[in-house]
Scaffold this active site. Structure first.
Site, PDB file in Angstrom:
ATOM      1  N   CYS A   7       0.556  -1.403   0.045  1.00  0.00           N
ATOM      2  CA  CYS A   7       0.102  -0.144   0.206  1.00  0.00           C
ATOM      3  C   CYS A   7       0.850   1.629  -0.364  1.00  0.00           C
ATOM      4  CB  CYS A   7      -1.107   0.066   0.864  1.00  0.00           C
ATOM      5  SG  CYS A   7      -2.479  -0.969   1.339  1.00  0.00           S
ATOM      6  N   HIS A  46      -7.077  -2.637  -1.275  1.00  0.00           N
ATOM      7  CA  HIS A  46      -5.579  -3.378  -0.327  1.00  0.00           C
ATOM      8  C   HIS A  46      -6.390  -5.238  -0.509  1.00  0.00           C
ATOM      9  CE1 HIS A  46      -3.539  -5.092   2.539  1.00  0.00           C
ATOM     10  NE2 HIS A  46      -4.519  -6.137   3.362  1.00  0.00           N
ATOM     11  N   HIS A 108      -0.336 -10.342  -4.472  1.00  0.00           N
ATOM     12  CA  HIS A 108       0.351 -10.484  -5.623  1.00  0.00           C
ATOM     13  C   HIS A 108       0.737 -11.127  -6.820  1.00  0.00           C
ATOM     14  CE1 HIS A 108       3.165 -10.489  -1.904  1.00  0.00           C
ATOM     15  NE2 HIS A 108       3.681 -11.226  -2.701  1.00  0.00           N
ATOM     16  N   HIS A 110       3.671 -13.053  -9.037  1.00  0.00           N
ATOM     17  CA  HIS A 110       4.786 -12.406  -8.732  1.00  0.00           C
ATOM     18  C   HIS A 110       5.283 -12.954 -10.707  1.00  0.00           C
ATOM     19  CE1 HIS A 110       7.177 -12.671  -4.885  1.00  0.00           C
ATOM     20  NE2 HIS A 110       5.856 -13.117  -4.748  1.00  0.00           N
TER      21      HIS A 110
HETATM   22  P1  AMP Z   1       6.393 -12.522  -0.764  1.00  0.00           P
HETATM   23  O1  AMP Z   1       6.853 -13.458  -0.288  1.00  0.00           O
HETATM   24  O2  AMP Z   1       4.708 -13.656  -2.456  1.00  0.00           O
HETATM   25  O3  AMP Z   1       5.175 -12.203   0.036  1.00  0.00           O
HETATM   26  O4  AMP Z   1       6.493 -11.975  -1.948  1.00  0.00           O
HETATM   27  C1  AMP Z   1       6.959 -10.682  -1.789  1.00  0.00           C
HETATM   28  C2  AMP Z   1       8.166 -10.207  -2.562  1.00  0.00           C
HETATM   29  O5  AMP Z   1       8.499  -8.290  -2.282  1.00  0.00           O
HETATM   30  C3  AMP Z   1       9.444 -10.863  -2.579  1.00  0.00           C
HETATM   31  O6  AMP Z   1      10.426 -11.191  -3.564  1.00  0.00           O
HETATM   32  C4  AMP Z   1      10.315  -9.511  -1.705  1.00  0.00           C
HETATM   33  O7  AMP Z   1      12.015  -9.650  -2.594  1.00  0.00           O
HETATM   34  C5  AMP Z   1       9.276  -8.214  -2.748  1.00  0.00           C
HETATM   35  N1  AMP Z   1       9.966  -6.885  -1.948  1.00  0.00           N
HETATM   36  C6  AMP Z   1      10.174  -6.739  -0.428  1.00  0.00           C
HETATM   37  N2  AMP Z   1      10.128  -5.318  -0.292  1.00  0.00           N
HETATM   38  C7  AMP Z   1      10.357  -4.835  -1.083  1.00  0.00           C
HETATM   39  C8  AMP Z   1      10.309  -3.764  -2.746  1.00  0.00           C
HETATM   40  N3  AMP Z   1      10.455  -2.439  -1.413  1.00  0.00           N
HETATM   41  N4  AMP Z   1       9.958  -3.274  -3.338  1.00  0.00           N
HETATM   42  C9  AMP Z   1      10.010  -4.080  -4.584  1.00  0.00           C
HETATM   43  N5  AMP Z   1       9.687  -5.336  -3.990  1.00  0.00           N
HETATM   44  C10 AMP Z   1       9.544  -6.129  -2.522  1.00  0.00           C
END
Ligand code: AMP
Length: 121
Positions: A7, A46, A108, A110
């Site tokens: 957010c 959210h 999210h 990936h």
């Molecule tokens: P998940 O484990 O599926 O919740 O993925 C969270 C993802 O967010 C991980 O791949 C992290 O590398 C990524 N992440 C965490 N902080 C940031 C940020 N500030 N900017 C971009 N990606 C982030």
């Protein structure tokens, strides 16, 4: 939502490397990329996880949904196209909950590609 990392990124309070955006969704580069292309796609509103998407997508009394799941999927494909990996192929992953390895409780995708991902998880 307060204290939600994504957010804060959506609101511009934490910087990100934007890949694509529209009025409902934002795509930005993962800070710790697991492949040559690693982009995260989030709804601006959210939603904690995929488990909550159905409720957010429900249209009550003809009103617009909070988050449109089909539009989210379409946006993921647009992100792959914008990243130049639509034809070469990619993986779109959603981690859900503790066993799914979800670290950030804001839905999210990936989007991973730019190379042969093999067995990469
Ligand atoms: P998940 O484990 O599926 O919740 O993925 C969270 C993802 O967010 C991980 O791949 C992290 O590398 C990524 N992440 C965490 N902080 C940031 C940020 N500030 N900017 C971009 N990606 C982030």
């Amino acid at each position: 939502m307060e204290n939600c990392l994504f957010c804060k990124i959506v609101q511009g309070e934490i910087p990100c490397e934007k890949v694509l955006e529209d009025s409902d969704f934002l795509a930005f580069k993962d800070i710790n990329p697991k492949a040559r292309v690693h982009v995260l796609v989030v709804p601006r509103k959210h939603v904690s996880s995929l488990n909550e998407l159905e409720a957010a997508t429900a249209k009550e009394g003809g009103a617009s949904p909070e988050v449109d799941g089909q539009a989210l999927l379409d946006f993921v494909v647009r992100v792959a196209r914008a990243s130049g990996i639509e034809e070469s192929g990619y993986r779109a992953i959603v981690n859900v909950g503790p066993h799914g390895g979800q670290e950030v409780p804001h839905l999210h995708f990936h989007v991973l590609g730019g190379e042969d991902l093999g067995d990469l998880r």
